[in-house]
Design an enzyme around this catalytic site. Structure first.
Site, PDB file in Angstrom:
ATOM      1  N   TYR A   6       0.771  -1.409   0.003  1.00 40.42           N
ATOM      2  CA  TYR A   6       0.040  -0.505   0.089  1.00 40.42           C
ATOM      3  C   TYR A   6       0.397   0.930  -0.354  1.00 40.42           C
ATOM      4  O   TYR A   6       1.196   1.650   0.584  1.00 40.42           O
ATOM      5  CB  TYR A   6      -0.863   0.216   1.722  1.00 40.42           C
ATOM      6  N   ASP A  12      -1.949  -1.491  -3.855  1.00 40.76           N
ATOM      7  CA  ASP A  12      -2.661   0.574  -4.102  1.00 40.76           C
ATOM      8  C   ASP A  12      -1.940   0.684  -4.703  1.00 40.76           C
ATOM      9  O   ASP A  12      -0.924   0.629  -3.136  1.00 40.76           O
ATOM     10  CB  ASP A  12      -3.124   0.753  -2.622  1.00 40.76           C
TER      11      ASP A  12
END
Length: 262
Positions: free
Chosen positions: A105, A144
């Site tokens: 992330y 992400d």
């Protein structure tokens, strides 16, 4: 083998919106999540009989965090970057027999770009880390990555130039990462496809009108290309401001382990 990655933007909230039902339906071999926003013991998921679970919690409550659910037992587990610890719980690496899996992330540069210098420094360390892994065996990176790489990866590219996640600097770091021996698996299969996104603002009717960004990725070492079966985006799945992404790969037991000499 089926791998899924999803920024759930708070796992407890996502569970109330159908996360478990999607998880069971997809029956992935490996399921990665980002932005779990949990501390240890705050949730119990009924997948323990089928999956081993690995969690990296942020020190700050209700913030960041990653997790991996895997049917395949890893050889080793590593949390964070080279120091094996980072306060924001942004990364987990699992080593399997024929590849590494890195669930990440990536830090956001923030709307006012005050965190951009940190973000760029983090990108350099991340690239060096996965390059080192790639010298040992192939790497699959998912998560992400907080950047839309190409103009076709964001709905309104012209008006978004310079915004967080679409700065020249962030896009350049993605280019550097790909040039270091990796491919964007979705673009490998669908190089010119437009209007397919993985994140939408919560502003009114933005998702309904498909005004989105593609900022969630499966990247893979280039020598895995012959083993890739498909990459897709489950844009119809709700439950978060992101949607799940999927990578399917063929048997890789004969993949070359160490990277070729550049």
């Amino acid at each position: 083998m089926k791998l899924i990655s999803w920024n759930v933007n708070g796992l407890r909230a996502a569970v109330k919106k159908g996360f478990n039902e999607y998880f069971d339906q997809m029956d992935a071999d490996i399921f990665c999540i980002q932005e779990s926003k949990l501390q240890a013991g705050q949730i119990e998921l009924d997948h323990g009989d089928r999956y081993q679970q690995y969690w990296n919690y942020a020190v700050k409550k209700g913030y960041s965090g990653t997790a991996i659910f895997t049917k395949i037992e890893p050889l080793s587990v590593h949390y964070g970057l080279e120091e094996n610890f980072e306060e924001e719980g942004r990364m987990i690496t699992l080593e399997f027999q024929h590849f590494y899996l890195v669930n990440v992330y990536t830090p956001n540069a923030k709307r006012d770009l005050t965190r951009l210098p940190y973000r760029l420094e983090w990108e350099d360390r991340f690239r060096q880390y996965v390059q080192q892994l790639d010298q040992v065996k192939p790497v699959i990176i998912c998560g992400d990555l907080n950047v839309a790489h190409l103009d076709i990866d964001v709905k309104n590219a012209k008006s978004n130039h310079g915004n967080s996640g679409f700065t020249t600097e962030e896009r350049g770091k993605m280019t550097e990462l790909l040039n270091a021996g990796f491919i964007d698996t979705f673009r490998y299969f669908y190089p010119d496809t437009t209007d397919v996104y993985s994140w939408w603002s919560y502003m009114s009717k933005v998702r309904e009108r498909n005004i989105g960004w593609r900022i969630d990725y499966f990247l893979a070492s280039k020598r895995l290309v012959p083993y890739l079966a498909d990459a897709s985006i489950d844009h119809q799945i709700m439950g978060s401001d992101h949607c799940p992404i999927i990578l399917q790969i063929h048997d890789i037991t004969d993949v070359p382990l160490s990277a070729p000499v550049q």
